[in-house]
Motif scaffolding. Structure first.
Motif, PDB file in Angstrom:
ATOM      1  N   ARG A 340       0.802  -7.718   5.318  1.00 63.50           N
ATOM      2  CA  ARG A 340       1.256  -6.422   5.157  1.00 63.50           C
ATOM      3  C   ARG A 340       2.805  -6.245   4.709  1.00 63.50           C
ATOM      4  O   ARG A 340       3.697  -7.099   5.276  1.00 63.50           O
ATOM      5  CB  ARG A 340       1.251  -5.476   6.396  1.00 63.50           C
ATOM      6  CG  ARG A 340       1.969  -4.062   6.333  1.00 63.50           C
ATOM      7  CD  ARG A 340       1.755  -3.257   7.528  1.00 63.50           C
ATOM      8  NE  ARG A 340       2.359  -1.873   7.631  1.00 63.50           N
ATOM      9  CZ  ARG A 340       1.965  -0.893   6.737  1.00 63.50           C
ATOM     10  NH1 ARG A 340       1.083  -0.835   6.089  1.00 63.50           N
ATOM     11  NH2 ARG A 340       3.018   0.075   6.933  1.00 63.50           N
ATOM     12  N   PRO A 341       3.185  -5.592   3.770  1.00 60.55           N
ATOM     13  CA  PRO A 341       2.416  -4.695   2.859  1.00 60.55           C
ATOM     14  C   PRO A 341       1.465  -5.384   1.847  1.00 60.55           C
ATOM     15  O   PRO A 341       1.530  -6.252   1.719  1.00 60.55           O
ATOM     16  CB  PRO A 341       3.195  -3.448   2.364  1.00 60.55           C
ATOM     17  CG  PRO A 341       4.631  -4.658   2.261  1.00 60.55           C
ATOM     18  CD  PRO A 341       4.369  -5.394   3.299  1.00 60.55           C
ATOM     19  N   SER A 342       0.633  -4.548   1.494  1.00 59.45           N
ATOM     20  CA  SER A 342      -0.329  -4.942   0.348  1.00 59.45           C
ATOM     21  C   SER A 342      -0.587  -3.913  -0.824  1.00 59.45           C
ATOM     22  O   SER A 342       0.452  -3.160  -0.992  1.00 59.45           O
ATOM     23  CB  SER A 342      -1.997  -4.869   1.239  1.00 59.45           C
ATOM     24  OG  SER A 342      -2.709  -5.629   0.104  1.00 59.45           O
ATOM     25  N   PHE A 343      -1.385  -4.224  -1.817  1.00 64.06           N
ATOM     26  CA  PHE A 343      -1.753  -3.271  -2.756  1.00 64.06           C
ATOM     27  C   PHE A 343      -3.002  -3.060  -3.241  1.00 64.06           C
ATOM     28  O   PHE A 343      -3.859  -3.932  -2.781  1.00 64.06           O
ATOM     29  CB  PHE A 343      -0.736  -4.105  -4.056  1.00 64.06           C
ATOM     30  CG  PHE A 343      -1.385  -5.469  -4.375  1.00 64.06           C
ATOM     31  CD1 PHE A 343      -2.099  -5.286  -5.553  1.00 64.06           C
ATOM     32  CD2 PHE A 343      -1.048  -6.557  -3.653  1.00 64.06           C
ATOM     33  CE1 PHE A 343      -2.750  -6.703  -5.770  1.00 64.06           C
ATOM     34  CE2 PHE A 343      -1.391  -7.697  -4.098  1.00 64.06           C
ATOM     35  CZ  PHE A 343      -2.324  -7.975  -5.273  1.00 64.06           C
ATOM     36  N   ASP A 344      -3.278  -2.034  -3.942  1.00 64.81           N
ATOM     37  CA  ASP A 344      -4.734  -1.809  -4.211  1.00 64.81           C
ATOM     38  C   ASP A 344      -5.008  -2.571  -5.341  1.00 64.81           C
ATOM     39  O   ASP A 344      -4.385  -2.412  -6.623  1.00 64.81           O
ATOM     40  CB  ASP A 344      -4.996  -0.235  -4.422  1.00 64.81           C
ATOM     41  CG  ASP A 344      -6.212   0.135  -4.629  1.00 64.81           C
ATOM     42  OD1 ASP A 344      -7.102  -0.881  -5.077  1.00 64.81           O
ATOM     43  OD2 ASP A 344      -6.263   1.449  -4.620  1.00 64.81           O
ATOM     44  N   LEU A 345      -6.065  -3.409  -5.568  1.00 64.53           N
ATOM     45  CA  LEU A 345      -6.504  -4.071  -6.533  1.00 64.53           C
ATOM     46  C   LEU A 345      -7.001  -3.487  -7.635  1.00 64.53           C
ATOM     47  O   LEU A 345      -6.669  -3.874  -8.926  1.00 64.53           O
ATOM     48  CB  LEU A 345      -7.550  -5.134  -6.050  1.00 64.53           C
ATOM     49  CG  LEU A 345      -7.297  -6.249  -5.237  1.00 64.53           C
ATOM     50  CD1 LEU A 345      -8.572  -6.882  -4.769  1.00 64.53           C
ATOM     51  CD2 LEU A 345      -6.401  -7.059  -5.859  1.00 64.53           C
ATOM     52  N   GLU A 359       7.186  -0.649  -9.982  1.00 64.29           N
ATOM     53  CA  GLU A 359       7.364  -0.171  -8.515  1.00 64.29           C
ATOM     54  C   GLU A 359       6.850  -1.261  -7.627  1.00 64.29           C
ATOM     55  O   GLU A 359       7.488  -1.394  -6.404  1.00 64.29           O
ATOM     56  CB  GLU A 359       6.327   0.899  -8.694  1.00 64.29           C
ATOM     57  CG  GLU A 359       6.205   1.623  -7.172  1.00 64.29           C
ATOM     58  CD  GLU A 359       5.008   2.921  -7.087  1.00 64.29           C
ATOM     59  OE1 GLU A 359       4.819   3.051  -6.044  1.00 64.29           O
ATOM     60  OE2 GLU A 359       4.890   3.541  -7.909  1.00 64.29           O
ATOM     61  N   LEU A 360       5.857  -1.858  -7.829  1.00 63.47           N
ATOM     62  CA  LEU A 360       5.356  -3.058  -6.911  1.00 63.47           C
ATOM     63  C   LEU A 360       6.538  -4.162  -6.833  1.00 63.47           C
ATOM     64  O   LEU A 360       6.678  -4.703  -5.823  1.00 63.47           O
ATOM     65  CB  LEU A 360       4.206  -3.544  -7.430  1.00 63.47           C
ATOM     66  CG  LEU A 360       2.796  -2.489  -7.380  1.00 63.47           C
ATOM     67  CD1 LEU A 360       1.581  -3.209  -7.755  1.00 63.47           C
ATOM     68  CD2 LEU A 360       2.640  -2.274  -5.699  1.00 63.47           C
ATOM     69  N   ARG A 361       6.904  -4.397  -8.161  1.00 62.45           N
ATOM     70  CA  ARG A 361       7.740  -5.576  -8.120  1.00 62.45           C
ATOM     71  C   ARG A 361       9.257  -5.224  -7.285  1.00 62.45           C
ATOM     72  O   ARG A 361       9.915  -6.124  -6.758  1.00 62.45           O
ATOM     73  CB  ARG A 361       8.175  -6.039  -9.546  1.00 62.45           C
ATOM     74  CG  ARG A 361       6.993  -6.701 -10.285  1.00 62.45           C
ATOM     75  CD  ARG A 361       6.799  -7.931  -9.871  1.00 62.45           C
ATOM     76  NE  ARG A 361       8.035  -8.825  -9.841  1.00 62.45           N
ATOM     77  CZ  ARG A 361       8.154  -9.586 -11.013  1.00 62.45           C
ATOM     78  NH1 ARG A 361       7.420  -9.777 -11.983  1.00 62.45           N
ATOM     79  NH2 ARG A 361       9.165 -10.346 -11.189  1.00 62.45           N
ATOM     80  N   GLU A 362       9.651  -3.926  -7.437  1.00 64.88           N
ATOM     81  CA  GLU A 362      10.878  -3.686  -6.989  1.00 64.88           C
ATOM     82  C   GLU A 362      11.061  -3.163  -5.486  1.00 64.88           C
ATOM     83  O   GLU A 362      11.712  -2.846  -4.791  1.00 64.88           O
ATOM     84  CB  GLU A 362      11.618  -2.741  -7.781  1.00 64.88           C
ATOM     85  CG  GLU A 362      11.891  -3.055  -9.252  1.00 64.88           C
ATOM     86  CD  GLU A 362      12.569  -2.340 -10.152  1.00 64.88           C
ATOM     87  OE1 GLU A 362      12.533  -0.955  -9.704  1.00 64.88           O
ATOM     88  OE2 GLU A 362      12.978  -2.449 -11.135  1.00 64.88           O
ATOM     89  N   ASP A 363       9.687  -3.123  -4.812  1.00 64.19           N
ATOM     90  CA  ASP A 363       9.424  -2.385  -3.837  1.00 64.19           C
ATOM     91  C   ASP A 363      10.105  -3.267  -2.406  1.00 64.19           C
ATOM     92  O   ASP A 363       9.906  -4.707  -2.547  1.00 64.19           O
ATOM     93  CB  ASP A 363       7.944  -2.312  -3.313  1.00 64.19           C
ATOM     94  CG  ASP A 363       7.614  -1.658  -1.963  1.00 64.19           C
ATOM     95  OD1 ASP A 363       8.318  -1.873  -1.045  1.00 64.19           O
ATOM     96  OD2 ASP A 363       6.702  -0.802  -1.939  1.00 64.19           O
ATOM     97  N   PRO A 364      10.915  -3.130  -1.705  1.00 65.75           N
ATOM     98  CA  PRO A 364      11.690  -3.983  -0.760  1.00 65.75           C
ATOM     99  C   PRO A 364      10.711  -4.663   0.160  1.00 65.75           C
ATOM    100  O   PRO A 364      10.825  -5.776   0.595  1.00 65.75           O
ATOM    101  CB  PRO A 364      12.527  -3.087   0.032  1.00 65.75           C
ATOM    102  CG  PRO A 364      12.375  -1.520  -0.180  1.00 65.75           C
ATOM    103  CD  PRO A 364      11.669  -1.595  -1.408  1.00 65.75           C
TER     104      PRO A 364
END
Length: 743
Positions: A340-345, A359-364
């Motif tokens: 966690r956290p994860s992402f939607d495939l 957005e995914l790359r820059e998420d802290p």
């Protein structure tokens, strides 16, 4: 694990019931029909305990596919606008010895559907389904000048943008060149329309704007095991020039991450080949399937979908960043591995937008980072049992050796403190583990020597990859003198040894490695080889690859030493002075170890909380590791933050786990002597033996004369257990009660 399996049926519809007029729709439907893969289903095999993927034919779907053999013309002349020229009519003409530049014979590839990725029961993590893309389908125009073709195509693009709410940008030149070279094939845009919405849209579309069927990857559980499963992407854009032999009728997919990438060859299948002949008027005059597509194989993982989802739910409830891993000690199967956290495939299907990827790359929180196997962290006090079992095996200490543990000890010029900043007095190894006493491990670690306990650590899998099919797995770090010289310009010193003895300093391990180490320690004799994939199967269920339980390493540990460490880890959870009481389970005896580590730059004051272990105490079945990644400045401990995650997870599967941890019945041989009754095991419980203490020199020791120190009696907290209920010791006195202090 036959006792653990359940019957589940998962179906991935792999046939389109399209009534499109376009002949390419026929190609896909007939290809699917002809390979008898109208539906893929997964069912559990009671004997092997794995999911056998089998192909089933659906008569109704086959009949519907056959009905599409004689499609209507791609462009309906009755629906043409007044200012549009109709295509040339006719159903093919006889051969001619003169040139016929608009006639075509082409061989087109039919990309095969990818196989499924399933859990151990056949529940799908990844499937292939039929969806539809908006597409332009040109006819054969009598008035085929550039301006007319571009205007005709531009109207379809505009309606597609309006109806589907998209921004399809295509240049005039692209429209013209597609008509010139590829007008027999659809010109699609990557916008997904499912079967339900397709029916709504079809009546609104003008002639020449169609819904083009394609195979597309689908992840029915979205984020579940996303770092493990991975995702697919396009293997290449469709050609734009003249049609060549073997050009695909839609884009192929390829694995880009995770199991999708590692098993791309097995999942991809083999393309089919379609031959089509078109006459000068654009009509289809001949169609034959030269080769039928062979669907990809299926990858059956060791993961349990229900366990995976529960692990991710526990992480979501208890932390913002963390990991959770469970391993079957008997087989080496990884039952769950969550980060966690994860992402939607599904965000990557058919492709991910630049905005979403940024957005995914820059998420802290780094959701693309699989903490469970890619993250390297100090194992902290979860490493202390490794030091203890090494010292016991090598004879540096014994079960009842007492070592003085002050508040702090001086090593070289530096003071090394206990985590509680309180002295523990003279304690043995079991209490040292239960209390997680730093000074005990500082002293015993130096006495044992780093080469000794780090060698055991390596046999337990620390410092090397597990060998699982994972992308980006960390090796961790178990230092050597050579490494210290190379990176710190000195050999390992006592201060380094003290830090390593409590799982800190330069040592790094992933949650997967910590859980693996616990599996080896629980076994005591050997470390199991971990497994993430049980089988690779053909679409018809034939097993192509099967992974059986294996031993990875012999541990060469003293069994008595292992038993002592197990008891100490049991006290961590079940004794009133243990640091991990919040992990206690209601239905079995759990052994564990808390851990709290400093992590990252000192300026951030960031800490980690661990809880790792195994259960049950007798005949251990499951090993686990839970990681809580703290925020900068957050005060935490393994007992308060990580331990509750463990009890929350395993209590959820109480009924299921109770069945799987019941040891097999043992045969009992009872002598038929005079005065003794011979009973079968079914007549009731066997008589219990009365334990007698045995002295090494004097044989049986009378009660009350045991020269060994008294063993502490575990006392729970006030809410569950009162001091008046504690039994008296041999001297007729109640033992002193230990005050529980969390690590």
């Amino acid at each position: 694990m036959a006792t653990h399996d359940r019957k589940h049926i998962s179906k991935a519809v792999l046939v389109t019931r399209s009534s499109l007029a376009a002949c390419l729709t026929v190609a896909i439907c007939l290809a699917v029909k002809s390979t008898s893969i109208c539906y893929l289903s997964a069912q559990t095999n009671e004997t092997s305990g794995v999911a056998d993927i089998v192909a089933e034919s659906a008569d109704l779907a086959q009949q519907e596919a056959i009905a599409l053999v004689t499609p209507t013309d791609p462009v309906d002349s009755l629906a043409l606008l007044d200012n549009e020229a109709p295509p040339v009519n006719g159903f093919g003409i006889e051969g001619s010895v003169t040139g016929r530049k608009d006639a075509r014979t082409m061989g087109l590839a039919i990309p095969a559907p990818r196989g499924q990725i399933t859990d151990r029961h056949g529940e799908p993590f990844a499937q292939t389904k039929v969806v539809y893309y908006p597409a332009i389908k040109f006819g054969q125009f009598e008035k085929a000048d550039r301006d007319y073709v571009v205007e005709w195509g531009r109207k379809r693009v505009e309606q597609a943008n309006e109806v589907f709410g998209i921004e399809w940008r295509v240049s005039d030149e692209a429209l013209w060149q597609h008509y010139r070279h590829r007008r027999w094939l659809a010109m699609p845009v990557s916008h997904v329309v499912d079967d339900e919405r397709k029916k709504e849209y079809e009546g609104e579309l003008m002639n020449g704007l169609i819904l083009h069927p394609v195979y597309l990857r689908h992840y029915p559980h979205g984020k579940s095991a996303s770092h493990i499963i991975g995702y697919t992407g396009s293997a290449g854009k469709l050609e734009k020039g003249p049609i060549n032999y073997g050009d695909p009728i839609f884009e192929r997919a390829e694995g880009r991450a995770g199991l999708e990438k590692i098993f791309n060859k097995e999942l991809s299948g083999k393309d089919g080949l379609l031959r089509e002949d078109y006459d000068v008027d654009g009509s289809l005059v001949y169609k034959k399937y030269e080769k039928r597509p062979v669907p990809g194989g299926n990858v059956v993982t060791t993961l349990d979908l229900a366990w995976q989802n529960q692990a991710e739910a526990v992480l979501e409830k208890y932390c913002e960043r963390g990991a959770f891993v469970v391993i079957d000690i008997h087989t080496g199967d990884v039952m769950t591995m969550a980060s966690r956290p994860s992402f939607d495939l599904n965000d990557f299907i058919p492709f991910i937008s630049n905005e979403k990827y940024k957005e995914l790359r820059e998420d802290p929180g780094k959701p693309l980072f699989g903490r469970a196997f890619q993250g390297g962290y100090p194992p902290a006090s979860t490493f202390k049992p490794v030091v203890a079992v090494t010292a016991l095996t090598n004879g540096e200490v014994h079960e009842f050796s007492l070592i003085d543990c002050p508040e702090k000890i001086k090593i070289g010029k530096h003071w090394f403190h206990n985590w509680s900043k309180e002295p523990e007095g003279f304690i043995d190894v079991k209490r040292a583990i239960a209390r997680s006493c730093n000074p005990w491990f500082y002293q015993v670690g130096i006495q044992t020597g780093p080469s000794a306990f780090l060698s055991v650590a390596r046999r337990l899998g620390f410092g090397s990859k597990t060998g699982l099919p994972l992308v980006g797995e960390t090796r961790g770090l178990v230092p050597t003198n050579e490494w210290m010289v190379k990176n710190h310009n000195r050999r390992m010193m006592d201060g380094d040894t003290a830090n390593l003895s409590i799982g800190q300093g330069v040592m790094l391990a992933s949650p997967l490695q910590v859980a693996q180490g616990m599996a080896g320690l629980a076994n005591g004799g050997a470390m199991p080889k971990l497994q993430l994939v049980k089988q690779v199967q053909s679409v018809n269920g034939r097993v192509l690859v099967s992974n059986e339980p294996e031993r990875r390493n012999f541990l060469n540990l003293d069994p008595n030493a292992v038993g002592v460490v197990h008891e100490g880890m049991m006290q961590v959870v079940n004794a009133g002075y243990g640091t991990g009481q919040r992990a206690r389970l209601s239905y079995t005896v759990l052994c564990g170890k808390t851990g709290t580590a400093q992590w990252g730059p000192e300026s951030k004051e960031q800490r980690l909380a661990w809880f790792a272990g195994f259960f049950p105490l007798e005949n251990p079945r499951y090993a686990f590791a839970a990681l809580y990644e703290g925020k900068p400045g957050e005060k935490l401990s393994g007992g308060r933050k990580a331990a509750p995650m463990v009890s929350s997870f395993f209590e959820h599967f109480k009924k299921e786990i109770k069945k799987s941890i019941i040891p097999p019945p043992r045969a009992m041989v009872i002598e038929d002597e005079e005065g003794f009754e011979v009973r079968s095991l079914d007549d009731g419980p066997a008589p219990r033996a009365i334990p007698l203490d045995e002295d090494e020199d004097a044989g049986i020791v009378p009660a009350g004369e045991d020269p060994r120190p008294l063993r502490a009696i575990p006392v729970e907290d006030d809410e569950a257990f009162f001091i008046d209920e504690v039994p008296l010791n041999n001297s007729g006195q109640k033992p002193l009660r230990a005050v529980p202090v969390e690590e």
